[in-house]
Design a protein around this motif. Structure first.
Motif, PDB file in Angstrom:
ATOM      1  N   THR A  63     -25.207  31.034  22.841  1.00  0.00           N
ATOM      2  CA  THR A  63     -23.874  30.705  22.319  1.00  0.00           C
ATOM      3  C   THR A  63     -23.049  31.944  22.020  1.00  0.00           C
ATOM      4  N   ARG A  64     -23.701  33.086  21.856  1.00  0.00           N
ATOM      5  CA  ARG A  64     -22.992  34.302  21.439  1.00  0.00           C
ATOM      6  C   ARG A  64     -22.742  35.314  22.552  1.00  0.00           C
ATOM      7  N   VAL A  65     -23.549  35.284  23.603  1.00  0.00           N
ATOM      8  CA  VAL A  65     -23.420  36.268  24.681  1.00  0.00           C
ATOM      9  C   VAL A  65     -22.772  35.595  25.883  1.00  0.00           C
ATOM     10  N   PRO A  66     -21.666  36.136  26.388  1.00  0.00           N
ATOM     11  CA  PRO A  66     -21.053  35.546  27.574  1.00  0.00           C
ATOM     12  C   PRO A  66     -22.042  35.526  28.742  1.00  0.00           C
ATOM     13  N   ARG A  67     -22.068  34.410  29.470  1.00  0.00           N
ATOM     14  CA  ARG A  67     -23.044  34.247  30.545  1.00  0.00           C
ATOM     15  C   ARG A  67     -22.932  35.356  31.589  1.00  0.00           C
ATOM     16  N   ALA A  68     -21.724  35.780  31.930  1.00  0.00           N
ATOM     17  CA  ALA A  68     -21.543  36.841  32.932  1.00  0.00           C
ATOM     18  C   ALA A  68     -22.199  38.145  32.479  1.00  0.00           C
ATOM     19  N   LEU A  69     -22.099  38.468  31.194  1.00  0.00           N
ATOM     20  CA  LEU A  69     -22.725  39.679  30.669  1.00  0.00           C
ATOM     21  C   LEU A  69     -24.250  39.553  30.722  1.00  0.00           C
ATOM     22  N   PHE A  70     -24.763  38.398  30.350  1.00  0.00           N
ATOM     23  CA  PHE A  70     -26.212  38.186  30.395  1.00  0.00           C
ATOM     24  C   PHE A  70     -26.719  38.309  31.835  1.00  0.00           C
ATOM     25  N   ASP A  71     -25.992  37.695  32.776  1.00  0.00           N
ATOM     26  CA  ASP A  71     -26.377  37.785  34.188  1.00  0.00           C
ATOM     27  C   ASP A  71     -26.398  39.238  34.654  1.00  0.00           C
ATOM     28  N   LEU A  72     -25.412  40.010  34.253  1.00  0.00           N
ATOM     29  CA  LEU A  72     -25.332  41.413  34.642  1.00  0.00           C
ATOM     30  C   LEU A  72     -26.489  42.226  34.056  1.00  0.00           C
ATOM     31  N   LEU A  73     -26.791  42.019  32.777  1.00  0.00           N
ATOM     32  CA  LEU A  73     -27.836  42.799  32.108  1.00  0.00           C
ATOM     33  C   LEU A  73     -29.243  42.436  32.557  1.00  0.00           C
ATOM     34  N   TYR A  74     -29.497  41.151  32.810  1.00  0.00           N
ATOM     35  CA  TYR A  74     -30.861  40.698  33.073  1.00  0.00           C
ATOM     36  C   TYR A  74     -31.100  40.213  34.498  1.00  0.00           C
ATOM     37  N   GLY A  75     -30.090  40.320  35.343  1.00  0.00           N
ATOM     38  CA  GLY A  75     -30.280  39.968  36.747  1.00  0.00           C
ATOM     39  C   GLY A  75     -30.414  38.487  37.014  1.00  0.00           C
ATOM     40  N   THR A  76     -29.943  37.658  36.115  1.00  0.00           N
ATOM     41  CA  THR A  76     -29.958  36.225  36.363  1.00  0.00           C
ATOM     42  C   THR A  76     -28.720  35.891  37.171  1.00  0.00           C
ATOM     43  N   ASP A  77     -28.820  34.894  38.024  1.00  0.00           N
ATOM     44  CA  ASP A  77     -27.668  34.510  38.838  1.00  0.00           C
ATOM     45  C   ASP A  77     -27.814  33.049  39.222  1.00  0.00           C
ATOM     46  N   LEU A  78     -27.771  32.195  38.231  1.00  0.00           N
ATOM     47  CA  LEU A  78     -27.915  30.775  38.478  1.00  0.00           C
ATOM     48  C   LEU A  78     -26.614  30.059  38.140  1.00  0.00           C
ATOM     49  N   HIS A  79     -26.616  28.795  38.373  1.00  0.00           N
ATOM     50  CA  HIS A  79     -25.459  27.964  38.057  1.00  0.00           C
ATOM     51  C   HIS A  79     -25.101  28.143  36.578  1.00  0.00           C
ATOM     52  N   PRO A  80     -23.819  28.233  36.255  1.00  0.00           N
ATOM     53  CA  PRO A  80     -23.418  28.449  34.847  1.00  0.00           C
ATOM     54  C   PRO A  80     -23.947  27.403  33.873  1.00  0.00           C
ATOM     55  N   ASP A  81     -24.264  26.208  34.348  1.00  0.00           N
ATOM     56  CA  ASP A  81     -24.773  25.172  33.450  1.00  0.00           C
ATOM     57  C   ASP A  81     -26.282  25.275  33.223  1.00  0.00           C
ATOM     58  N   ALA A  82     -26.960  26.136  33.987  1.00  0.00           N
ATOM     59  CA  ALA A  82     -28.414  26.279  33.815  1.00  0.00           C
ATOM     60  C   ALA A  82     -28.709  26.885  32.451  1.00  0.00           C
ATOM     61  N   ALA A  83     -29.804  26.477  31.865  1.00  0.00           N
ATOM     62  CA  ALA A  83     -30.191  26.998  30.553  1.00  0.00           C
ATOM     63  C   ALA A  83     -30.498  28.491  30.661  1.00  0.00           C
ATOM     64  N   LEU A  84     -29.997  29.247  29.725  1.00  0.00           N
ATOM     65  CA  LEU A  84     -30.152  30.697  29.726  1.00  0.00           C
ATOM     66  C   LEU A  84     -31.624  31.120  29.716  1.00  0.00           C
ATOM     67  N   LEU A  85     -32.416  30.505  28.881  1.00  0.00           N
ATOM     68  CA  LEU A  85     -33.822  30.874  28.788  1.00  0.00           C
ATOM     69  C   LEU A  85     -34.554  30.563  30.091  1.00  0.00           C
ATOM     70  N   ASP A  86     -34.243  29.432  30.710  1.00  0.00           N
ATOM     71  CA  ASP A  86     -34.853  29.099  31.995  1.00  0.00           C
ATOM     72  C   ASP A  86     -34.468  30.117  33.066  1.00  0.00           C
ATOM     73  N   ALA A  87     -33.212  30.539  33.061  1.00  0.00           N
ATOM     74  CA  ALA A  87     -32.751  31.522  34.046  1.00  0.00           C
ATOM     75  C   ALA A  87     -33.473  32.850  33.875  1.00  0.00           C
ATOM     76  N   TYR A  88     -33.610  33.284  32.639  1.00  0.00           N
ATOM     77  CA  TYR A  88     -34.311  34.548  32.378  1.00  0.00           C
ATOM     78  C   TYR A  88     -35.776  34.444  32.814  1.00  0.00           C
ATOM     79  N   CYS A  89     -36.431  33.359  32.462  1.00  0.00           N
ATOM     80  CA  CYS A  89     -37.843  33.188  32.823  1.00  0.00           C
ATOM     81  C   CYS A  89     -38.027  33.144  34.335  1.00  0.00           C
ATOM     82  N   GLU A  90     -37.079  32.555  35.033  1.00  0.00           N
ATOM     83  CA  GLU A  90     -37.188  32.494  36.485  1.00  0.00           C
ATOM     84  C   GLU A  90     -37.102  33.888  37.101  1.00  0.00           C
ATOM     85  N   THR A  91     -36.235  34.757  36.569  1.00  0.00           N
ATOM     86  CA  THR A  91     -36.135  36.117  37.116  1.00  0.00           C
ATOM     87  C   THR A  91     -37.402  36.913  36.858  1.00  0.00           C
ATOM     88  N   ARG A  92     -38.136  36.586  35.806  1.00  0.00           N
ATOM     89  CA  ARG A  92     -39.370  37.290  35.467  1.00  0.00           C
ATOM     90  C   ARG A  92     -40.611  36.585  36.018  1.00  0.00           C
TER      91      ARG A  92
END
Length: 98
Positions: A63-92
């Protein structure tokens, strides 16, 4: 006390009408925290391995970090509606039983 870890009893110092500093033995957790334990994890008060609900902390970050910034920092690149934690876990390549 001037020496860390040596405070024997509660000590206070009134700085102004609206601010009073407290020095007390041990850790004192805030009584009123807007987002409960998740807030304490995000602020570093409670270490993540000790958190009972790390998913709540991840949801708070979402809720606090813009999705674009999170994608840039952690290399996630999923649909904007995807859960952030799921996206991070998938990249790892982490997998969890559901």
């Amino acid at each position: 006390s001037a020496t860390p870890g040596k405070t024997k009893h509660l000590q206070t110092l009134r700085v102004s009408e609206d601010l009073e500093l407290c020095d007390c033995p041990g850790l004192v957790f805030p009584a009123l925290v807007a987002n409960g334990a998740a807030e304490l994890v995000c602020c570093g008060v409670v270490p993540l391995p000790k958190a009972r609900d790390p998913v709540a902390a991840a949801a708070l970050v979402e809720t606090r970090v813009p999705r674009a910034l999170f994608d840039l920092l952690y290399g996630t690149d999923l649909h904007p509606d995807a859960a952030l934690l799921d996206a991070y876990c998938e990249t790892r390549r982490y997998k969890a039983a559901r």
